[in-house]
Scaffold this motif. Structure first.
Motif, short mmCIF file in Angstrom:
data_model
loop_
_atom_site.label_atom_id
_atom_site.label_comp_id
_atom_site.label_asym_id
_atom_site.label_seq_id
_atom_site.Cartn_x
_atom_site.Cartn_y
_atom_site.Cartn_z
N ALA A 1 0.80 -1.33 0.08
CA ALA A 1 0.01 -0.03 0.03
C ALA A 1 0.81 1.39 0.03
O ALA A 1 0.71 2.25 -0.97
N ALA A 2 1.82 1.30 0.70
CA ALA A 2 3.08 2.51 0.91
C ALA A 2 3.62 2.61 -0.44
O ALA A 2 3.47 3.73 -0.88
N VAL A 3 4.13 1.46 -1.07
CA VAL A 3 4.93 1.86 -2.35
C VAL A 3 3.87 2.21 -3.34
O VAL A 3 4.09 3.09 -4.10
N ALA B 1 -4.44 13.77 1.57
CA ALA B 1 -5.72 12.80 1.07
C ALA B 1 -5.51 11.92 -0.04
O ALA B 1 -5.98 10.83 -0.09
N ALA B 2 -4.44 12.48 -0.93
CA ALA B 2 -4.28 11.53 -2.09
C ALA B 2 -3.33 10.28 -1.74
O ALA B 2 -3.61 9.26 -2.22
N LEU B 3 -2.48 10.45 -0.67
CA LEU B 3 -1.73 9.45 -0.15
C LEU B 3 -2.53 8.49 0.38
O LEU B 3 -2.36 7.26 0.25
N THR B 4 -3.43 8.79 1.21
CA THR B 4 -4.37 8.04 2.02
C THR B 4 -5.06 7.40 1.09
O THR B 4 -5.58 5.97 1.16
N ALA B 5 -5.82 8.00 0.21
CA ALA B 5 -6.64 7.49 -0.96
C ALA B 5 -5.94 6.18 -1.70
O ALA B 5 -6.53 5.17 -1.76
N GLY C 1 -4.62 0.73 -2.46
CA GLY C 1 -3.41 -0.38 -2.71
C GLY C 1 -3.78 -1.49 -1.53
O GLY C 1 -3.55 -2.76 -2.03
N ALA C 2 -4.11 -1.42 -0.39
CA ALA C 2 -4.38 -2.17 0.97
C ALA C 2 -5.54 -3.15 0.33
O ALA C 2 -5.56 -4.35 0.43
N ALA C 3 -6.29 -2.38 0.10
CA ALA C 3 -7.59 -3.21 -0.59
C ALA C 3 -7.37 -4.29 -1.61
O ALA C 3 -7.84 -5.36 -1.59
N PHE C 4 -6.70 -3.79 -2.87
CA PHE C 4 -6.20 -4.73 -3.78
C PHE C 4 -5.33 -5.74 -3.55
O PHE C 4 -5.64 -6.73 -4.05
N ALA C 5 -4.52 -5.46 -2.57
CA ALA C 5 -3.54 -6.61 -2.12
C ALA C 5 -4.39 -7.54 -1.28
O ALA C 5 -4.20 -8.79 -1.60
N TRP C 6 -5.35 -7.11 -0.35
CA TRP C 6 -6.25 -8.23 0.18
C TRP C 6 -6.86 -9.02 -0.72
O TRP C 6 -7.02 -10.19 -0.50
N ALA C 7 -7.60 -8.25 -1.59
CA ALA C 7 -8.25 -8.80 -2.82
C ALA C 7 -7.44 -9.89 -3.45
O ALA C 7 -7.64 -11.19 -3.68
N VAL D 1 -11.89 5.71 3.47
CA VAL D 1 -11.89 4.49 4.33
C VAL D 1 -13.14 3.68 4.19
O VAL D 1 -13.02 2.47 4.28
N LEU D 2 -14.28 4.45 3.91
CA LEU D 2 -15.52 3.71 3.77
C LEU D 2 -15.39 2.87 2.39
O LEU D 2 -16.12 1.71 2.26
N LEU D 3 -15.02 3.33 1.74
CA LEU D 3 -14.74 2.51 0.06
C LEU D 3 -13.71 1.31 0.43
O LEU D 3 -13.96 -0.03 -0.04
N ALA D 4 -12.65 1.47 1.01
CA ALA D 4 -11.82 0.47 1.37
C ALA D 4 -12.49 -0.76 2.34
O ALA D 4 -12.31 -1.88 2.01
N PHE D 5 -13.22 -0.30 3.26
CA PHE D 5 -14.03 -1.36 3.80
C PHE D 5 -14.94 -1.99 3.13
O PHE D 5 -15.35 -3.07 3.46
N TYR D 6 -15.76 -1.25 2.16
CA TYR D 6 -16.62 -1.81 1.26
C TYR D 6 -16.03 -2.99 0.69
O TYR D 6 -16.48 -4.04 0.05
N MET D 7 -14.75 -2.61 0.15
CA MET D 7 -13.80 -3.48 -0.55
C MET D 7 -13.52 -4.70 0.10
O MET D 7 -13.89 -5.92 -0.57
N VAL D 8 -13.38 -4.68 1.06
CA VAL D 8 -12.90 -5.82 1.98
C VAL D 8 -14.08 -6.74 2.31
O VAL D 8 -13.91 -7.96 2.19
N VAL D 9 -15.44 -6.24 2.77
CA VAL D 9 -16.51 -6.85 2.66
C VAL D 9 -16.77 -7.60 1.45
O VAL D 9 -17.20 -8.81 1.62
N ILE D 10 -16.75 -6.91 0.31
CA ILE D 10 -17.32 -7.75 -0.88
C ILE D 10 -16.33 -8.89 -1.28
O ILE D 10 -16.51 -9.83 -1.93
#
Length: 294
Positions: free
Chosen positions: A193-195, A206-210, A215-221, A267-276
């Motif tokens: 996610a950081a890289v 905000a851009a870095l956070t997004a 990146g974290a959500a896609f890696a989890w997927a 944050v909400l979008l990332a949480f949604y990604m993890v759930v789906i």
């Protein structure tokens, strides 16, 4: 541990041998330079140099050309990275894309469809609660039907290539290469996610956070679903929702500093990604022969 994640089963002792890692570090810039130059020459010949001229004309036209340029550039660089990895580590390119016997197109389309739903809801909520600005490029009344059609086709093609390229490099090669040296799942996801965030060279918080959350959500997927198919679909869909309904993508647009509300949405979008992702992995029809008991 690596064992519960089928996507990491292709990682072997060969991937952690320092001579090969060093060879990859040396081969990658050379391969990127050569392949990017070849793509530039071919595109220049095919388009009579138009792809590399300073784009003028309507905003949708300039955005369409820019997105195609972006896709061509990122696509050539990603292909160079994957070819270098293929020969340095002596395994098929497909092993960095999926652990399934074949690429799961249905899973990719499912990722795209579910992401469109989630991003769409958040966009509507943003518009209603914060009066977010949406230019709705695809419905631009000043643009002709032909121009809007060209814009739609260009962004679909360009963003699909760009998103696939980013996923192949970051969630494919980089994630597996990191897994050769650490078995800590959270280190894998956090570093990826950081890289991914820093690599975009946009350092507004905000851009870095997004980007880090995405990146974290896609890696989890990738880890949970055994491949990049879902992440590619979700990545493309997110960018398309922006390009179709928020604003055209252009290189000269000023950076927008986001606030706390923007971070909450991410944050909400990332949480949604993890759930789906967790719901999708329960579907044998979408997962195919891949199973993850983690």
């Amino acid at each position: 541990m690596l064992a519960p994640f089928p996507f990491l089963q292709a990682v072997t002792d060969r991937d952690r041998r320092w001579p090969r890692v060093a060879a990859m570090a040396a081969a990658t810039p050379a391969a990127v330079l050569v392949l990017t130059l070849v793509f530039a020459i071919v595109l220049g010949i095919l388009t009579g140099g138009a792809m590399f001229e300073s784009a003028g004309g309507p905003r949708l036209q300039r955005s369409a050309i820019y997105v195609l340029q972006l896709g061509a550039g990122l696509g050539s660089m990603a292909l160079a990275v994957m070819l270098a990895a293929r020969y340095v580590f002596a395994r098929p390119i497909a092993t960095w894309l999926t652990a399934a016997p074949r690429f799961r197109w249905r899973l990719m389309l499912t990722g795209a469809a579910l992401t469109v739903l989630g991003v769409g809801v958040l966009m509507v909520a943003d518009a209603l609660t914060r009066h977010g600005e949406f230019e709705l490029p695809i419905f631009d009344p000043t643009a002709s039907f032909a121009l809007k059609g060209f814009y739609a086709l260009a962004v679909v093609v360009g963003l699909f290539v760009a998103a696939t390229a980013e996923e192949a490099v970051f969630r494919g090669y980089l994630l597996q290469q990191t897994a050769a040296f650490t078995r800590n799942t959270w280190v894998l996801i956090g570093l990826n996610a950081a890289v991914f965030a820093v690599a975009h060279l946009e350092f507004d918080p905000a851009a870095l956070t997004a980007r880090a959350l995405a990146g974290a959500a896609f890696a989890w997927a990738a880890l949970r679903l055994g491949g990049l198919e879902f992440a590619i679909g979700a990545h493309v869909a997110t960018n398309l929702m922006i390009a179709f309904f928020q604003a055209p993508m252009l290189p000269d647009d000023p950076e927008v500093a986001g606030g706390l509300d923007d971070m909450v949405i991410e944050v909400l979008l990332a949480f949604y990604m993890v759930v789906i992702v967790e719901l999708v992995r329960k579907s044998p029809r979408l997962m195919g022969s891949i199973s993850s008991r983690a």
